[in-house]
Scaffold this motif. Structure first.
Motif, short mmCIF file in Angstrom:
data_model
loop_
_atom_site.label_atom_id
_atom_site.label_comp_id
_atom_site.label_asym_id
_atom_site.label_seq_id
_atom_site.Cartn_x
_atom_site.Cartn_y
_atom_site.Cartn_z
N UNK A 1 -8.94 -9.78 -5.70
CA UNK A 1 -8.82 -8.70 -4.48
C UNK A 1 -9.95 -7.93 -4.40
N UNK A 2 -10.38 -7.54 -3.03
CA UNK A 2 -11.45 -6.38 -2.90
C UNK A 2 -10.58 -5.45 -1.75
N UNK B 1 6.71 -1.77 -3.84
CA UNK B 1 5.41 -2.20 -4.53
C UNK B 1 5.53 -3.86 -4.64
N UNK B 2 4.42 -4.62 -4.63
CA UNK B 2 4.28 -6.15 -4.76
C UNK B 2 3.39 -6.46 -5.91
N UNK B 3 2.51 -5.46 -6.58
CA UNK B 3 1.71 -5.79 -7.53
C UNK B 3 2.33 -6.69 -8.62
N UNK B 4 3.18 -6.34 -9.32
CA UNK B 4 3.98 -7.30 -10.30
C UNK B 4 4.43 -8.41 -9.83
N UNK B 5 5.20 -8.40 -8.57
CA UNK B 5 5.61 -9.53 -7.94
C UNK B 5 4.69 -10.65 -7.88
N UNK C 1 0.74 -1.17 0.02
CA UNK C 1 -0.18 -0.06 0.08
C UNK C 1 0.93 1.41 -0.02
N UNK C 2 0.47 2.21 -0.50
CA UNK C 2 1.18 3.53 -0.37
C UNK C 2 2.48 3.61 -1.11
N UNK C 3 3.41 4.05 -0.38
CA UNK C 3 4.80 4.10 -0.74
C UNK C 3 5.68 2.85 -0.41
N UNK D 1 -6.60 -1.37 2.96
CA UNK D 1 -5.82 -2.63 2.43
C UNK D 1 -6.69 -3.21 1.13
N UNK D 2 -6.24 -4.00 0.27
CA UNK D 2 -6.51 -5.10 -0.59
C UNK D 2 -6.38 -6.25 0.05
#
Length: 197
Positions: free
Chosen positions: A102-103, A65-69, A60-62, A109-110
């Motif tokens: 995810x929600x 990042x984990x989205x791509x991971x 989350x935030x700064x 949080x997601x």
């Protein structure tokens, strides 16, 4: 120095404030570049390459990042489980099946929408990736103060690869720690994976 260092809660609060302020100053470009570098290092790490199940989290935030991971782990054939924050700040876990699984949840949080796997699901992971604000050179992690990940790490078998995701300047000589704080075995930063033991 080794092991947890005695501290007053004030030392942790001050350290957290300083670290969070520094994170808020990071540009989105820096956050994105760090996320890509950390993902590359982790996916190349032998512990992650061998893993069947990876416990991770949605940044989350700064935070780094984990989205791509997360998506790259799934693409590599890994089973990925993510935390679901419970009212008492403990963590349940559920499987990740891509961004549509995810929600939005409490505290911005997601979280995964799948069936809960139970508090002990983290113990079945071959790799446990955790958030943090800093880590000492001995592996003592400084989190945000809720205790969620210290409880989760207490369930992880000794010898499991536990890794905090940070920026390079968040690996410090020492961090304030207390006896209940759980160490991690590594830190992944844009500069690489640093193993502590």
């Amino acid at each position: 120095m080794t092991g947890p260092q005695p501290c007053h809660g004030a030392a942790k609060v001050a350290a957290r404030d300083q670290l969070l302020t520094a994170r808020r100053r990071r540009s989105l470009t820096d956050v994105g570049a760090a996320a890509r570098a950390i993902a590359d290092h982790l996916l190349a790490a032998p512990e992650v390459r061998r893993a069947a199940t990876v416990a991770a989290y949605v940044s989350v935030g700064t935070e780094p990042g984990t989205t791509s991971l997360l998506d790259r782990l799934v693409d590599a054939g890994k089973r990925v489980v993510l935390p679901v924050l419970l009212p008492d700040n403990d963590l349940d876990w559920a499987a990740y099946h891509g961004p549509t699984s995810l929600a939005p949840a409490r505290r911005g949080l997601l979280e995964p929408v799948g069936a809960p796997l139970g508090l002990d699901a983290v113990a079945t992971a071959d790799v446990v990736l955790v958030p943090g604000l800093a880590v000492s050179r001995e592996g003592m992690r400084l989190g945000r103060g809720g205790g969620s990940y210290d409880r989760a790490l207490a369930r992880v078998p000794v010898g499991t690869f536990t890794c905090v995701l940070l920026y390079d300047d968040e690996v410090l000589p020492d961090v304030p720690a207390e006896p209940h704080d759980r160490p991690v075995s590594a830190a992944a930063t844009p500069g690489g994976v640093l193993r502590f033991r």
